[in-house]
Design a protein around this motif. Structure first.
Motif, PDB file in Angstrom:
ATOM      1  N   ALA A  52       0.821  -1.171   0.237  1.00 57.66           N
ATOM      2  CA  ALA A  52       0.167  -0.324  -0.183  1.00 57.66           C
ATOM      3  C   ALA A  52       0.853   1.108  -0.512  1.00 57.66           C
ATOM      4  N   ILE A  53       1.890   1.658   0.440  1.00 61.77           N
ATOM      5  CA  ILE A  53       2.431   2.265   1.008  1.00 61.77           C
ATOM      6  C   ILE A  53       3.881   3.366  -0.311  1.00 61.77           C
ATOM      7  N   VAL A  54       4.197   1.507  -0.784  1.00 63.62           N
ATOM      8  CA  VAL A  54       4.746   2.052  -2.136  1.00 63.62           C
ATOM      9  C   VAL A  54       3.713   2.450  -2.893  1.00 63.62           C
ATOM     10  N   LYS A  55       2.813   1.373  -3.737  1.00 61.55           N
ATOM     11  CA  LYS A  55       1.360   1.882  -4.500  1.00 61.55           C
ATOM     12  C   LYS A  55       1.041   3.769  -4.704  1.00 61.55           C
ATOM     13  N   ALA A  56       1.329   3.805  -3.067  1.00 60.78           N
ATOM     14  CA  ALA A  56       0.216   5.350  -2.885  1.00 60.78           C
ATOM     15  C   ALA A  56       1.006   6.588  -3.610  1.00 60.78           C
ATOM     16  N   ALA A  57       2.302   5.708  -3.084  1.00 65.78           N
ATOM     17  CA  ALA A  57       3.372   6.732  -3.228  1.00 65.78           C
ATOM     18  C   ALA A  57       4.197   6.565  -4.586  1.00 65.78           C
ATOM     19  N   ALA A  58       3.796   5.755  -5.987  1.00 61.52           N
ATOM     20  CA  ALA A  58       4.361   5.950  -6.750  1.00 61.52           C
ATOM     21  C   ALA A  58       3.902   7.310  -7.524  1.00 61.52           C
ATOM     22  N   GLY A  59       5.221   7.663  -8.696  1.00 57.74           N
ATOM     23  CA  GLY A  59       5.207   9.187  -8.938  1.00 57.74           C
ATOM     24  C   GLY A  59       5.751  10.107  -7.618  1.00 57.74           C
ATOM     25  N   ARG A  60       5.934   9.617  -6.988  1.00 58.08           N
ATOM     26  CA  ARG A  60       5.159  10.899  -5.989  1.00 58.08           C
ATOM     27  C   ARG A  60       7.068  12.317  -5.789  1.00 58.08           C
ATOM     28  N   ALA A  61       7.840  12.845  -6.665  1.00 56.37           N
ATOM     29  CA  ALA A  61       8.827  12.881  -6.344  1.00 56.37           C
ATOM     30  C   ALA A  61       9.257  13.274  -4.951  1.00 56.37           C
ATOM     31  N   ASP A  62       8.861  14.447  -4.561  1.00 49.56           N
ATOM     32  CA  ASP A  62       8.861  15.104  -3.400  1.00 49.56           C
ATOM     33  C   ASP A  62       8.547  14.201  -1.934  1.00 49.56           C
ATOM     34  N   LEU A  63       8.858  13.165  -2.022  1.00 45.99           N
ATOM     35  CA  LEU A  63       9.005  12.049  -0.981  1.00 45.99           C
ATOM     36  C   LEU A  63      10.738  12.095  -0.387  1.00 45.99           C
ATOM     37  N   THR A  64      11.028  11.886   0.635  1.00 47.84           N
ATOM     38  CA  THR A  64      12.575  11.338   1.085  1.00 47.84           C
ATOM     39  C   THR A  64      11.934   9.851   1.931  1.00 47.84           C
ATOM     40  N   TRP A  65      12.529   8.963   0.818  1.00 48.73           N
ATOM     41  CA  TRP A  65      12.032   7.061   0.665  1.00 48.73           C
ATOM     42  C   TRP A  65      13.112   6.952   2.349  1.00 48.73           C
ATOM     43  N   LEU A  66      13.052   6.818   3.388  1.00 49.93           N
ATOM     44  CA  LEU A  66      13.928   5.530   4.423  1.00 49.93           C
ATOM     45  C   LEU A  66      13.616   3.896   4.178  1.00 49.93           C
ATOM     46  N   ILE A  67      14.434   3.012   3.565  1.00 56.54           N
ATOM     47  CA  ILE A  67      13.906   1.875   3.052  1.00 56.54           C
ATOM     48  C   ILE A  67      14.962   0.940   4.162  1.00 56.54           C
ATOM     49  N   ASP A  68      14.402   0.551   4.107  1.00 52.25           N
ATOM     50  CA  ASP A  68      14.991  -1.244   4.857  1.00 52.25           C
ATOM     51  C   ASP A  68      15.835  -2.262   4.679  1.00 52.25           C
ATOM     52  N   PRO A  69      16.666  -2.696   4.489  1.00 52.47           N
ATOM     53  CA  PRO A  69      17.519  -3.518   3.353  1.00 52.47           C
ATOM     54  C   PRO A  69      16.851  -4.893   3.895  1.00 52.47           C
ATOM     55  N   ASP A  70      16.470  -4.952   5.246  1.00 55.07           N
ATOM     56  CA  ASP A  70      16.264  -6.047   5.329  1.00 55.07           C
ATOM     57  C   ASP A  70      14.537  -6.284   4.607  1.00 55.07           C
ATOM     58  N   THR A  71      14.106  -5.567   4.527  1.00 52.16           N
ATOM     59  CA  THR A  71      12.671  -5.207   3.618  1.00 52.16           C
ATOM     60  C   THR A  71      12.728  -6.105   2.722  1.00 52.16           C
ATOM     61  N   VAL A  72      13.588  -4.868   2.117  1.00 48.69           N
ATOM     62  CA  VAL A  72      13.907  -5.142   0.835  1.00 48.69           C
ATOM     63  C   VAL A  72      15.102  -6.770  -0.190  1.00 48.69           C
ATOM     64  N   ARG A  73      15.334  -6.946   1.342  1.00 54.84           N
ATOM     65  CA  ARG A  73      15.729  -8.561   0.696  1.00 54.84           C
ATOM     66  C   ARG A  73      14.779  -9.491   1.351  1.00 54.84           C
ATOM     67  N   THR A  74      13.672  -9.506   1.931  1.00 54.64           N
ATOM     68  CA  THR A  74      12.745 -10.186   2.421  1.00 54.64           C
ATOM     69  C   THR A  74      11.755 -10.687   0.986  1.00 54.64           C
ATOM     70  N   ALA A  75      11.465  -9.665   0.311  1.00 53.31           N
ATOM     71  CA  ALA A  75      10.826  -8.990  -0.704  1.00 53.31           C
ATOM     72  C   ALA A  75      12.064  -9.978  -2.272  1.00 53.31           C
ATOM     73  N   GLN A  76      12.933  -9.826  -2.050  1.00 50.62           N
ATOM     74  CA  GLN A  76      13.154 -10.507  -3.092  1.00 50.62           C
ATOM     75  C   GLN A  76      13.578 -12.772  -2.723  1.00 50.62           C
TER      76      GLN A  76
END
Length: 464
Positions: free
Chosen positions: A201-225
């Motif tokens: 939800a948070i990624v889909k809703a924020a798609a195309g919004r260049a005015d956001l500064t993203w804080l990304i957890d590497p573990d979350t990305v690794r889990t998706a992979q």
């Protein structure tokens, strides 16, 4: 000053079934609750000749007549503290009736929603600010009410005003959900990356919004992979990741890459670890490892290099943690106004603090961030929280309208009840003329730190 004049108050019934979980409202014992589902427009300006529509749901049906009465405060709220008072339902402010309607046939089963429409000429705005609408519904001897915040902004009243610079920090982090054997801890953990999951939800809703500064957890990305490649899910019995779940994780990774393509990105410590706790417990090696795992984000987003950030989960870092962080060359540290407050006035403090060695850190505004957090959820109070958020930002700007000021927002995007629709609506609502988006670089390039002190903890424990 425009006075209240007679106008048309229309009540149009919307055929809609009731959803679960209504927000508390000021209702009599054994009475009913009211929920704001939509307000349009969300704010008003001078001489726009628009109609204000309030969509309100009752928590039960009525066969008898229901009378709705709308009152408006005669003056705007005095300060940010009034926001919390209104949201608590305890506001007792001078007001006047601006509209009344008798439904006549009541609120029938399956038609518990009513749309109240006010012509702007019925409303009375003495000056810029946030007004409160107090809506009561009376059915026989039973009564309920709801308070709604309504910003009014006429930029002609302010010469050369400076929009409030707002820096939204958008966190992408899910709880650690993979055990030492590489198995996923639950179906919910795997489904988090679908469109209806928290991360989805948070990624889909924020798609195309260049005015956001993203804080990304590497573990979350690794889990998706990992999920994209399959695996086992623990439960009453061990199950296997199905094709839909694997495909959803792959799509999520691609959506994250596209959504952040033109945005600023910072890698959080692995598993969004609390660095302060690790250092204070002499787990320096683990702390170093947690801030060094950026390769998963680099691989997934095809971005190099990835800057690193650390959040003070309790508002500030200890003296030892500050010393350790200085050695790691992190690009960003994030604090909270629960520890860093304004030194010279009751006004909203700046969004930046400076340590004694000249290092700048962002300071999150907790009140506005709480409103933001509630606005992006499926909770029945989401629409009220959305109004509270933009109202809070207007009051903050009006405190000192001719000064360039920064406010940092970090909503809790990790809640299990985050909703794509509510998140998208909330991000859309930030397109108001009294704010403008800022970036970390812009914030640090501007000197807005003169009023920051640490008033809650010993300076030696927090400053370098």
């Amino acid at each position: 000053m425009r006075r209240v004049i007679s106008g048309v108050l229309a009540a149009l019934f919307v055929i809609a079934g009731l959803g679960g979980g209504f927000a508390p409202s000021a209702s009599a014992a054994g009475g009913f609750d009211l929920t704001l589902t939509r307000i349009s427009p969300q704010w008003l300006a001078v001489a726009t000749d628009v109609r204000l529509t309030l969509n309100i749901e009752a928590s039960q049906a009525f066969s008898e007549s229901v009378v709705f009465k709308v009152r408006q405060t005669t003056a705007p709220l005095e300060g940010r503290a009034d926001i919390a008072t209104v949201m608590s339902g305890k506001a007792d402010l001078a007001s006047q009736v601006v509209g009344e309607f008798d439904t006549g046939m009541g609120l029938l089963e399956g038609s518990n929603s009513v749309s109240l429409t006010l012509a702007e000429s019925q409303l009375d705005f003495s000056r810029n600010g946030v007004y409160m609408l107090h809506v009561t519904a009376t059915a026989g001897s039973t009564k309920s009410s709801i308070d709604i915040l309504l910003p009014y902004f006429n930029n002609q009243e302010i010469s050369d005003f400076e929009p409030l610079r707002v820096l939204p920090l958008w966190t992408v982090a899910t709880p650690p959900s993979v055990n030492v054997r590489g198995q996923y801890l639950s179906q919910d953990a795997v489904n988090a990356f679908g469109d209806n999951g928290t991360a989805g939800a948070i990624v889909k809703a924020a798609a195309g919004r260049a005015d956001l500064t993203w804080l990304i957890d590497p573990d979350t990305v690794r889990t998706a992979q990992r999920i994209a490649g399959g695996g086992e899910i623990l439960g009453d019995s061990i199950e296997v990741v199905n094709n839909d779940q694997s495909t959803a994780a792959s799509r999520w990774l691609e959506s994250l890459r596209v959504s952040t393509y033109e945005s600023n990105i910072y890698a959080l410590p692995y598993a969004n670890a609390e660095i302060n706790a690790l250092i204070n417990n002499d787990l320096n090696a683990l702390a170093f490892s947690s801030v060094s795992q950026t390769q998963y984000i680099t691989d997934a987003l095809e971005r190099l290099p990835i800057a690193r950030a650390a959040i003070a989960h309790r508002g500030d870092f200890s003296y030892n943690t500050w010393r350790w962080l200085a050695q790691q060359n992190l690009s960003l540290t994030i604090l909270s106004d629960s520890k860093y407050s304004s030194a010279s006035s009751s006004y909203t403090s700046s969004g930046i603090a400076v340590t004694s060695n000249g290092r700048k850190s962002l300071v999150v505004d907790s009140q506005a961030s709480r409103q933001f957090s509630g606005a992006i959820t499926s909770n029945a109070r989401a629409a009220l929280r959305r109004q509270a958020l933009i109202s809070d930002l207007l009051i903050t700007m009006l405190e000192r309208p001719n000064e360039s000021r920064l406010l940092v927002l970090r909503p809790d995007t990790t809640r299990s009840d985050v909703s794509y629709i509510e998140t998208a609506d909330t991000l859309d609502s930030l397109s108001v003329p009294w704010i403008e988006a800022s970036t970390v670089a812009d914030a640090f390039a501007t000197d807005t730190t003169s009023e920051r002190i640490n008033s809650n903890t010993d300076r030696k424990s927090t400053r370098l």
